[in-house]
Design an enzyme around this catalytic site. Structure first.
Site, mmCIF file in Angstrom:
data_model
loop_
_atom_site.group_PDB
_atom_site.id
_atom_site.type_symbol
_atom_site.label_atom_id
_atom_site.label_comp_id
_atom_site.label_asym_id
_atom_site.label_seq_id
_atom_site.Cartn_x
_atom_site.Cartn_y
_atom_site.Cartn_z
ATOM 1 N N THR A 1 -9.959 26.844 25.305
ATOM 2 C CA THR A 1 -9.091 28.324 25.333
ATOM 3 C C THR A 1 -9.334 28.941 26.844
ATOM 4 O O THR A 1 -10.075 28.297 27.764
ATOM 5 C CB THR A 1 -10.092 29.007 24.516
ATOM 6 N N ASP A 2 -8.508 30.022 27.051
ATOM 7 C CA ASP A 2 -8.863 30.765 28.187
ATOM 8 C C ASP A 2 -10.211 31.795 27.862
ATOM 9 O O ASP A 2 -10.798 31.514 26.597
ATOM 10 C CB ASP A 2 -7.770 31.581 28.537
ATOM 11 N N PHE A 3 -10.637 32.254 28.830
ATOM 12 C CA PHE A 3 -11.798 33.294 28.866
ATOM 13 C C PHE A 3 -11.817 34.088 27.716
ATOM 14 O O PHE A 3 -11.002 35.067 27.789
ATOM 15 C CB PHE A 3 -11.942 33.885 30.187
ATOM 16 N N THR A 4 -12.559 33.866 26.726
ATOM 17 C CA THR A 4 -12.881 34.819 25.744
ATOM 18 C C THR A 4 -11.468 34.643 24.727
ATOM 19 O O THR A 4 -11.137 35.765 23.842
ATOM 20 C CB THR A 4 -13.225 36.136 25.778
ATOM 21 N N GLY A 5 -10.668 33.598 24.659
ATOM 22 C CA GLY A 5 -9.524 33.531 24.075
ATOM 23 C C GLY A 5 -9.561 33.578 22.542
ATOM 24 O O GLY A 5 -8.541 34.157 21.867
#
Length: 773
Positions: free
Chosen positions: A291-295
């Protein structure tokens, strides 16, 4: 199994004593057999732990065991760490994972190594304007060498999102508006990071795993606003946006990052059609998805469920690793117990992470990237800096170059004599030179424009300086635009006092180099803009400098296309230097004083005003197109207040010399579905200086079962010509170049007529007609 890991620990101990970076000298293990045996020993919690990618926090060398993340590592709840810099810190953390966790599974260490590590290359948008795939590959190769020397084994690059909206700040991190060029750059970057040979990637200790991002369509956010909704047809996705990601997969990219936006009403991070049907089944991707950051946790705000629900949806969709949210380690075991996730799904995700570590060689030698001798030897070397300087000079785009007064020669290149005044808020700021997303940069170790020119021209040219203005009259805006230590050191003098000082310096100069535009953090993530003009006080400064009557070179710093209509009309010379990296000051001097002839070509269209956006070269016709060369005609597709043309088209860029194109010759007027035709053109350097030219091939499908773009880039070649020299450039046209996705998403090449166009930019081309039988 315990004996296997005890033996591995002996290898680690040896590595700590200095035998680092080398693969263990033993027979290659069979990956499937090895991972099968390992997973049989893993608990459910340990499997979930492999899917967890937390931020490292503040870990100080020698104190790793006391950090919060250390406790999770010991419990087997961490698969990798994000953005930890320093080989000693990384070695200490890796040692913790090997010696203190139950199974001793090594960690993977990732970082945003986007356009260089400590030797910084131009921002990716600038790098793309070189149109030089060898140079782009080399930039990634050097970045991998430096990052791996400092313990990093995984980079969150390349970013290949197609965008036609310069309001979006992250266009600085991408490769522009064209999928064909974007795909070529994706392949060059992946092979630079991981290795050119698909069968032998990641074997060396100076090769790192790439992560193509952001899958998918992140660059098409509504209103040019970061993280915003994306909505488009699948036909448009496949024909205009998806190819660069697919190209990265074809190049063997080891990992893929999910985008923040939704697709078809489902956030990409939970979109099974995207992550499984397209990425894995259609394209054959066999790496892992992060995922992307905190996705994951952000999907709660999207409104599709609580943390447990969205975590389960992400895992079931085909996402393998959770960056920062800790939704997987917090909820997956419960979801398995409740039957919302089956063990097979968890096992697949865990296996993909373990396979990545195996391919990186971390099971053979967890300290493969922890050679304490390498940083001094391999990071920020003179050799690397020399390459970065050359590549930076290739990325600059000469937008305009005319005489300051009638009868004079063009302003550029500058003579190496007299006095040159370097004026502007970006003239003497070291920390802004690298540009956005230069996470590992030595912010204050790179010379500013003023410092670089003064050093280069010592004893030849008197280089003077004045700041002239702040970045903006709005102090709060400037603060938002100078984050992460990229301060411009706002001047507390009045605008009038700063301007008067600048004019005094300008009066005593022969030429003015006006270093204006954006600060580095005015573009990049969460840096969208609705006003793309040069900021107010800078425009006032530029107007005043022009009124002195001295020749002015607008040396433009920017991470996106700006609206430069006034500047194009009033400034005699404009050199777009983007943000050229650690060696930018020297590269700027090379081009300004003529040691390097600029050869960059735009990879994004520059609009005349924001109201034209989105504006891109490969658009489709309407049923009422405006005739070429016209401005306004009632009941045609146009505006009342501005024509449809861009200020600078895709592929545009001037040189200190001129190039002339001959007519196109086709080897045959038609070809079969299994044949090919060669298009040939002669290009002549008609000026007095040697120079490089990017020869561009465009094709238009004149009649299709669905509407087709007015032209599409299908080939390019960068050639070097001495003054007066001619070269013949050939492009092989195959049916593959004529394929597209039809209404039913079948990949087809339909018989019919095509226009073949070759030229120095997307607007000025020669044309020939080709038929496909």
């Amino acid at each position: 199994m315990k004996k296997v890991f005890r033996k591995t620990s002996l290898l680690l101990a040896t590595a700590l004593m200095g035998v680092t970076g080398m693969q263990a000298q033993k027979a290659p293990q069979d990956m499937d057999r090895f991972i099968d045996a390992l997973m049989k020993k893993m608990t459910v919690e340990e499997k979930i732990g492999q899917l967890n990618l937390p931020v490292s926090g503040e870990i100080i060398t020698g104190q790793a065991q006391n950090s919060d993340v250390a406790k999770k590592i010991e419990q087997g709840w961490v698969g990798g760490l994000l953005n930890l810099k320093g080989v000693e810190k990384i070695r200490d953390i890796q040692k913790l994972a090997i010696e203190k966790s139950r199974l001793g599974i090594p960690l993977i260490f990732g970082m945003d190594v986007v356009h260089g590590y400590e030797t910084i290359f131009p921002i990716p948008l600038g790098l793309s304007c070189s149109w030089d795939m060898d140079a782009i590959r080399k930039s990634a190769r050097i970045a991998a060498t430096e990052a791996s020397a400092d313990g990093i084994s995984w980079t969150f690059s390349p970013m290949v999102d197609i965008s036609r909206d310069p309001r979006w700040g992250r266009v600085s991190e991408g490769n522009g508006e064209d999928p064909f060029l974007g795909g070529a750059i994706a392949k060059a970057m992946v092979s630079g990071y991981q290795g050119v040979d698909l069968n032998n990637q990641l074997k060396r200790n100076d090769e790192i795993m790439a992560c193509v991002k952001h899958f998918a369509l992140y660059g098409a956010g509504e209103a040019g606003r970061d993280y915003n909704t994306v909505d488009m047809s699948r036909n448009r996705m496949f024909n205009e946006y998806l190819y660069p990601y697919q190209a990265a997969v074809e190049a063997g990219v080891g990992s893929v990052m999910a985008s923040f936006n939704e697709i078809d009403g489902v956030p990409a991070t939970a979109n099974k059609w995207l992550m499984t049907d397209v990425l894995r089944k259609q394209w054959g991707f066999d790496g892992f998805v992060v995922t992307d950051f905190t996705g994951i946790s952000e999907m709660v705000a999207h409104g599709i469920g609580d943390l447990q629900t969205v975590s389960a949806r992400a895992l079931n969709a085909g996402v393998d690793m959770d960056m920062v949210s800790e939704g997987f380690i917090g909820t997956i075991k419960k979801s398995i117990a409740e039957g919302k996730i089956d063990m097979e799904t968890l096992d697949k995700a865990c296996r993909r992470i373990l396979e990545a570590k195996y391919k990186l060689g971390l099971f053979d030698n967890p300290y493969k990237y922890c050679d304490l001798k390498r940083p001094k030897r391999d990071i920020f070397t003179k050799e690397h800096r020399d390459v970065a300087r050359k590549i930076a000079s290739e990325s600059f785009v000469l937008l305009k170059n005319q005489p300051a007064k009638t009868g004079q020669a063009p302003v550029l290149p500058l003579a190496k004599k007299g006095t040159v005044a370097v004026i502007g808020p970006l003239a003497n700021t070291r920390s802004n030179m690298p540009g956005t997303w230069s996470v590992a940069a030595r912010l204050n170790d790179y010379p500013s424009v003023y410092e670089g020119l003064k050093e280069m021209m010592a004893g030849k040219v008197n280089i003077t300086y004045a700041k002239g203005s702040n970045l903006s009259s709005d102090a709060a805006y400037e603060e938002r635009a100078t984050m992460f230590g990229r301060s411009l050191n706002r001047d507390n003098r009045t605008d009038k006092e700063m301007l008067e000082e600048a004019l005094k310096v300008a009066t005593n100069a022969d030429v003015i180099v006006a270093a204006l535009g954006e600060s580095s953090e005015m573009s990049g993530e969460s840096s969208s803009r609705t006003d793309l003009n040069i900021p107010d006080v800078q425009r006032t400064l530029l107007e005043a400098l022009l009124k002195t009557g001295k020749p002015v070179v607008l040396t433009l710093f920017t991470g996106r296309p700006l609206t430069l209509t006034w500047e194009q009309e009033n400034v005699p010379a404009i050199l777009n230097v983007w943000f050229g990296g650690s060696e930018a000051a020297y590269a700027i001097g090379d081009v300004l004083f003529g040691d390097v002839n600029p050869s960059g070509k735009l990879t994004m269209t520059f609009p005349k005003n924001v109201g034209q956006i989105p504006l891109f070269y490969n658009h489709k016709n309407t049923g009422r197109p405006l005739k070429e060369g016209k401005w306004f005609e009632k009941f045609r597709s146009n505006y009342l207040d501005v024509d449809n043309d861009p200020l600078y088209p895709f592929g545009y860029g001037l040189s200190y010399t001129t190039f002339q194109y001959g007519d196109i010759t086709l080897s045959a007027p038609a070809m079969d579905q299994d044949g090919s035709v060669t298009a040939v053109v002669t290009v002549t350097n008609t000026g007095k200086r040697d120079g490089a030219e990017v020869v561009q091939l465009y094709i238009r499908d004149l009649v299709g079962s669905i509407t087709r773009p007015v032209k599409e880039l299908k080939g390019f070649e960068k050639i070097f010509l001495k003054a007066g020299e001619s070269k013949t450039v050939s492009f092989k046209i195959t049916p593959e170049l004529l394929h597209f996705y039809d209404y039913d998403l079948n990949y087809v090449a339909e018989p019919g007529d095509f226009d073949v166009m070759i030229g120095g930019n997307s607007q000025h081309v020669k044309t020939a007609r080709l038929s496909l039988k």
